[in-house]
Design a protein around this motif. Sequence first.
Motif, PDB file in Angstrom:
ATOM      1  N   ILE A 106       4.488   2.340   0.183  1.00 42.99           N
ATOM      2  CA  ILE A 106       3.115   2.354  -0.357  1.00 42.99           C
ATOM      3  C   ILE A 106       2.225   3.278   0.475  1.00 42.99           C
ATOM      4  CG2 ILE A 106       1.058   0.929  -0.734  1.00 42.99           C
ATOM      5  CD1 ILE A 106       2.901  -1.369  -1.476  1.00 42.99           C
ATOM      6  N   ALA A 147       8.874  -1.669   2.197  1.00 47.27           N
ATOM      7  CA  ALA A 147       8.036  -1.589   0.991  1.00 47.27           C
ATOM      8  C   ALA A 147       6.621  -1.145   1.361  1.00 47.27           C
ATOM      9  CB  ALA A 147       8.001  -2.942   0.288  1.00 47.27           C
ATOM     10  N   SER A 168       0.040  -7.894   0.528  1.00 51.93           N
ATOM     11  CA  SER A 168      -0.859  -7.970  -0.636  1.00 51.93           C
ATOM     12  C   SER A 168      -2.156  -7.206  -0.381  1.00 51.93           C
ATOM     13  CB  SER A 168      -1.158  -9.430  -0.970  1.00 51.93           C
ATOM     14  OG  SER A 168      -1.765 -10.063   0.128  1.00 51.93           O
ATOM     15  N   ARG A 170       8.826  -8.113   0.103  1.00 50.85           N
ATOM     16  CA  ARG A 170       7.485  -8.275  -0.466  1.00 50.85           C
ATOM     17  C   ARG A 170       6.501  -7.398   0.287  1.00 50.85           C
ATOM     18  NH1 ARG A 170       6.781 -13.638  -2.631  1.00 50.85           N
ATOM     19  NH2 ARG A 170       4.780 -13.813  -1.643  1.00 50.85           N
ATOM     20  N   PRO A 171       5.719  -6.583  -0.428  1.00 53.17           N
ATOM     21  CA  PRO A 171       4.730  -5.761   0.264  1.00 53.17           C
ATOM     22  C   PRO A 171       3.539  -6.603   0.705  1.00 53.17           C
ATOM     23  CG  PRO A 171       4.533  -5.454  -2.099  1.00 53.17           C
ATOM     24  CD  PRO A 171       5.692  -6.384  -1.884  1.00 53.17           C
ATOM     25  N   SER A 183      -4.499   0.121  -1.756  1.00 48.95           N
ATOM     26  CA  SER A 183      -3.917   1.283  -2.425  1.00 48.95           C
ATOM     27  C   SER A 183      -4.371   1.337  -3.885  1.00 48.95           C
ATOM     28  CB  SER A 183      -2.387   1.206  -2.343  1.00 48.95           C
ATOM     29  OG  SER A 183      -1.815   2.226  -3.104  1.00 48.95           O
ATOM     30  N   ALA A 184      -4.371   0.176  -4.538  1.00 52.56           N
ATOM     31  CA  ALA A 184      -4.798   0.138  -5.945  1.00 52.56           C
ATOM     32  C   ALA A 184      -6.257   0.560  -6.074  1.00 52.56           C
ATOM     33  CB  ALA A 184      -4.600  -1.270  -6.505  1.00 52.56           C
ATOM     34  N   LEU A 212      -1.524  -3.573  -0.818  1.00 52.13           N
ATOM     35  CA  LEU A 212      -1.379  -3.328  -2.255  1.00 52.13           C
ATOM     36  C   LEU A 212      -2.758  -3.156  -2.900  1.00 52.13           C
ATOM     37  CD1 LEU A 212       1.392  -3.561  -3.842  1.00 52.13           C
ATOM     38  CD2 LEU A 212       0.528  -5.716  -4.683  1.00 52.13           C
TER      39      LEU A 212
END
Lengths: 524, 149
Positions: free
Chosen positions: A283, A279, A351, A348-349, A357-358, A354
């Motif tokens: 990403i 995962a 956090s 689960r990636p 990237s966001a 995440l």
Amino acid sequence: MTAEPPPPSPVSASVPAGGAAFAAVEAELFDADAVPFATGDIRTVGEMLADVDHQARLLLLDVDGDHAGGLVRGWPALVTAASELWAALPRTGYADEPHDRPMERLVAHAATIDNSLSSGWPGRGDPDHRVTHMTETLQAAGSLVRRYGPEISGHGAALRQDLQAARSRTMHSLYVAAHAGSVALHSHGYDRYREARQAGRKVSLSTVHSPYVVAPTATWVGRFATAEAIAGRYLAGGLIAGVAGEVRPPADDHSRIPRALAGWDIQAHRTLATRSSAADNVIVSRTQALIAGVSLLLVDADAHHRAATTSAGDDSTKERLTSSLDAVGRAWNNLASRWDDLPAPTDRPDSKLLRASAEVRAAYRELTHDATTTFPPHVIAQHPGLERALNATLAAVESGPELADVLAEKASQPGLVGRARALSHRAHNDIEAGLATPDPTGDVVWVSPADIHARRLVALPEPVASGLERASRECVAACGRASASTVTSSSRSHPTIAAGMEPPPRTHEPMAAKDGARRQAPHH
Amino acid sequence: MNPSTDPTSPALGQVLEHGSDETAPEANEVWRRLDSMSQLLHQAAKTVWARADEDGPTSPLHSLGLGIYLAHGQTQLLLPEDLLDAESDLELGLEVDVDEVDARTAVQLLTEVEELSRPLPVWRADLIHGSQLVIDVCDLLREAQHLDC
């Protein structure tokens, strides 16, 4: 106050090679005092102080008698954190500064409160979690100021006003928190009075702070009233006047994209180095593809800008650059699509990955997006932050080969598994498209129907494994070409880069070669 | 009794709000709902990316696809880690008919995710980040509708 952690200083070219140079760099890297904290908090000191002030106001909005004990317990640590930040703020040159005295009084006052905690109510225990959050934020701000405050130079009026604003915000937070404590204590006293009445006991009303505040709560109410008064006198001119000279970041923050990309680069390397999750790989690949896609948009917008303002640029250079960026975008997307066959439904990636990237996605959308779709290039061309965004994006493309290398290593690891249904589709599609060699014995069932039905994770069939490795190699090659193109383009087309920021032209080296070079480096 | 479904077990106790009146079946319903949302988001991301790959690297669909995938990741992070062991009891991964969702558009998938998110108890301490997820899903649905995918 806008003191941000500055980027690490590049190692000077004049530093002599050898053990001393390495030791100096390592000392800076691993000195515990030089690394303020590592919680992933990227806020500035000003943002942290604004947060503490905001939390104090929220606290005041929502307190009752049940919170009184926690607020009293948390007060000494809160004052200590505020005073440490206060002491760390750069001085204006006078040994005895009058604004220090109220804080010194608050510290002494909080020490007596701390000493009294054990002698009765409320006793030692957990402080209110909101006060703990404020304390931790002040500690983080103090840590930042201690680390980077000495680097602030100048004694101008603007700096003095910004420092004064930091003190005013800190004191205002204590003022509001002390008032919240008083409110909670009053409420606590009333609760006790009501309980006593309900139990049939007679309680004589107080005549000091409030009719319902009776001993021993009355003592605590008096102490918090004193703290509130000390802080209130400091803010006699009002908070608005106190923070009048506060430096605030412009609403249009042109550094957001460079900051987001720098954070992304670091986090992607950290995650890939410490975790092994398909995962995460998806990403990383998709975010790199997004960077490549946006770089095409920005190059196009930059060409519009140049055509409108100065002479036209070198068309052949731009063509080579866009062609290589287009190829690298497709390569990352292809790789991501293949990694996406692997994650288990419960994978689960990371956090932090995440969030990084966001942040890249959100930062780009400020520049390139209307509410839901992309602006045309001529609109992006008018944005004042275009040049910084383009430079940072091309720099991110240049670092792409390293990430592609790491993912290629992960793709060649034995024991990879993926979702049976996705792998079956991938194997058949690759063979049909001529991307994989069909089995000479005929039509082979690459994944058993029982595994597909039971939704099991199965080992990668040969066509899928070889396809993933081939896509990884193609991505490494495309990234290498794009990296070379961006360096050439930057040196020819962007005066800011060519003048002083140009990275050294580099050829893409395989990781093994780099590791070998590292092993040969002197180490002490 | 399997420890994962025993409300007195530490594993499930961690995911129940302290002092709440919620029963284990109600808690399991929350995790099943989140799991379904996660699968639908994953499928929506794949659907969007498939179209984006046809359109080329500058397609705005790439940003939408990444946003949906990140929402999928957020959902995964809301699911307690110990549910990996409880998968067979909670029947996670079985809520969504993969053959059926393959034929649906991203807007349809995101609409269902948004509907599934409505009863989520986002005020619960362990679902405190769920509110951000709900907002993100609404933004993504609006974007997908605008891009007609």
